[in-house]
Design a protein around this motif. Structure first.
Motif, short mmCIF file in Angstrom:
data_model
loop_
_atom_site.label_atom_id
_atom_site.label_comp_id
_atom_site.label_asym_id
_atom_site.label_seq_id
_atom_site.Cartn_x
_atom_site.Cartn_y
_atom_site.Cartn_z
N LEU A 155 5.03 -14.55 0.76
CA LEU A 155 4.28 -13.41 0.25
C LEU A 155 4.46 -13.37 -1.26
CD1 LEU A 155 2.75 -10.65 0.48
CD2 LEU A 155 5.00 -9.59 0.82
N ALA A 156 3.34 -13.29 -1.98
CA ALA A 156 3.38 -13.18 -3.45
C ALA A 156 2.69 -11.90 -3.86
CB ALA A 156 2.70 -14.38 -4.09
N VAL A 157 3.36 -11.15 -4.73
CA VAL A 157 2.79 -9.92 -5.29
C VAL A 157 2.86 -10.07 -6.81
CG1 VAL A 157 2.79 -7.40 -5.19
CG2 VAL A 157 3.83 -8.72 -3.33
N PRO A 158 1.87 -10.71 -7.39
CA PRO A 158 1.89 -10.95 -8.84
C PRO A 158 1.49 -9.70 -9.62
CG PRO A 158 -0.10 -11.86 -7.90
CD PRO A 158 0.70 -11.32 -6.75
N ASP A 159 1.37 -9.88 -10.91
CA ASP A 159 1.02 -8.79 -11.82
C ASP A 159 -0.19 -8.01 -11.33
OD1 ASP A 159 1.66 -7.59 -14.41
OD2 ASP A 159 -0.30 -8.31 -15.03
N GLY A 160 -0.01 -6.70 -11.10
CA GLY A 160 -1.12 -5.84 -10.70
C GLY A 160 -1.36 -5.72 -9.22
N GLY A 161 -0.60 -6.43 -8.39
CA GLY A 161 -0.77 -6.34 -6.95
C GLY A 161 0.10 -5.25 -6.35
N THR A 162 -0.32 -4.73 -5.17
CA THR A 162 0.41 -3.66 -4.50
C THR A 162 0.55 -3.97 -3.03
OG1 THR A 162 -0.40 -1.98 -6.05
CG2 THR A 162 0.43 -1.19 -3.94
N VAL A 163 1.75 -3.76 -2.49
CA VAL A 163 2.01 -3.90 -1.06
C VAL A 163 2.71 -2.64 -0.57
CG1 VAL A 163 3.28 -5.17 0.71
CG2 VAL A 163 2.12 -6.42 -1.11
N LYS A 177 11.66 -18.51 8.05
CA LYS A 177 12.06 -18.69 6.67
C LYS A 177 11.06 -17.93 5.81
CE LYS A 177 14.00 -23.32 7.43
NZ LYS A 177 13.95 -24.74 7.02
N GLY A 178 11.47 -16.79 5.30
CA GLY A 178 10.55 -15.94 4.55
C GLY A 178 10.88 -15.89 3.08
N THR A 179 9.86 -16.08 2.24
CA THR A 179 10.03 -16.06 0.79
C THR A 179 9.06 -15.06 0.17
OG1 THR A 179 10.68 -18.40 0.76
CG2 THR A 179 9.95 -17.42 -1.33
N VAL A 180 9.58 -14.15 -0.63
CA VAL A 180 8.75 -13.13 -1.28
C VAL A 180 9.05 -13.13 -2.77
CG1 VAL A 180 8.25 -10.68 -1.50
CG2 VAL A 180 8.62 -11.66 0.76
N THR A 181 7.98 -13.12 -3.58
CA THR A 181 8.11 -13.00 -5.03
C THR A 181 7.27 -11.84 -5.51
OG1 THR A 181 8.42 -15.41 -5.25
CG2 THR A 181 7.83 -14.17 -7.23
N VAL A 182 7.90 -10.92 -6.24
CA VAL A 182 7.21 -9.77 -6.82
C VAL A 182 7.40 -9.86 -8.33
CG1 VAL A 182 6.98 -7.26 -6.85
CG2 VAL A 182 7.74 -8.42 -4.76
N ALA A 183 6.30 -9.87 -9.08
CA ALA A 183 6.41 -10.14 -10.51
C ALA A 183 5.49 -9.24 -11.33
CB ALA A 183 6.08 -11.61 -10.80
N GLY A 184 5.81 -9.12 -12.63
CA GLY A 184 4.96 -8.36 -13.55
C GLY A 184 4.88 -6.90 -13.14
#
Length: 268
Positions: A155-163, A177-184
């Protein structure tokens, strides 16, 4: 109960919804029927309310234009055909699965002005990826969001995304195997517990101003699990406790002015 557009190989079916309500109790098939591909089918939604209780299925020559109004489906099978969705809210009333050969696709990316509302939760399974891009929203409020169920999921939540979710688990089962990145300016707001390594392996990275908030945070939350959380210039807010490796193998890294807040802390 069913609606077929272009049911047979020589068929041509077109349906336009500009206002009012279209309700299909069972399945809606565009460019075929429940058994296979047919002719050419087009459904265009410009207004009104369209509800499909079970599956909306696109076949090879099927086209769904979701330009306005509202659309609620149990499931949407778009592995073939054409799905045009410039903006608006798409609601799933059954659990949304992204995984290898999943009906909605293995790789899902939301663009600006798109909201996907998952009223029965989200499971990013083996081979699945989900990106909530800038100006978009994945809304699983009050429901489970599982990343890495039965295999590798991201799951990726880059700049300006909302979850939004009701509980978050990275690596939800032994094979997960779960990988999450939240950025910006990306943010993940979870109203329940956040498990980084539920029964499997979990990796959470919050970087470059990204924010994650939840009640309790658990890194490696069960025996045999492993979890790694890295907050690199981001913010992780736990309104309750934070447990690092309380039952499994957990690692926590805070750097570059990052902020992690919680009530009690349990390490090991």
């Amino acid at each position: 109960k069913y609606l077929y557009l272009g049911e047979t190989s020589t068929g041509r079916g077109t349906y336009n919804v500009n206002s009012g309500t279209l309700s299909v109790a069972d399945g809606l098939y565009i460019g075929g029927n429940s058994g296979g591909a047919g002719g050419t089918g087009t459904l265009t939604l410009a207004g009104g309310n369209t509800t499909v209780t079970n599956t909306l299925k696109l076949w090879n020559q099927g086209t769904l234009n979701y330009n306005g109004g509202s659309l609620s489906v149990g499931a949407l099978d778009r592995r073939v055909g054409t799905f045009n969705w410039p903006s608006g809210i798409l609601t799933f009333t059954q659990e949304l699965l992204t995984a290898t050969d999943a009906p909605f696709g293995s790789a899902v990316t939301l663009a600006a002005n798109q909201t996907l509302a998952a009223t029965a939760g989200v499971r990013v399974g083996a081979g699945g990826s989900f990106t909530a891009g800038s100006g978009s929203k994945l809304d699983a409020s009050g429901k489970a969001l599982l990343v890495g169920a039965g295999g590798q999921g991201t799951l990726a939540v880059p700049d300006g995304g909302t979850v939004l979710s009701g509980s978050g688990t990275l690596g939800s089962d032994a094979a997960g195997k779960g990988t999450v990145t939240v950025a910006g300016t990306g943010k993940w707001t979870d109203s329940g517990q956040m498990q980084v390594g539920g029964s499997g392996q979990g990796t959470l990275t919050i970087q470059s101003g990204g924010t994650v908030s939840n009640t309790a945070g658990l890194i490696a939350s069960s025996a045999g699990s492993s979890g790694t959380a890295t907050v690199d210039g981001g913010t992780w807010t736990n309104s309750s406790f934070l447990a690092v490796g309380r039952y499994g193998v957990g690692t926590m890294t805070i750097k570059n002015g990052a902020t992690v807040s919680n009530t009690d802390t349990f390490i090991g």
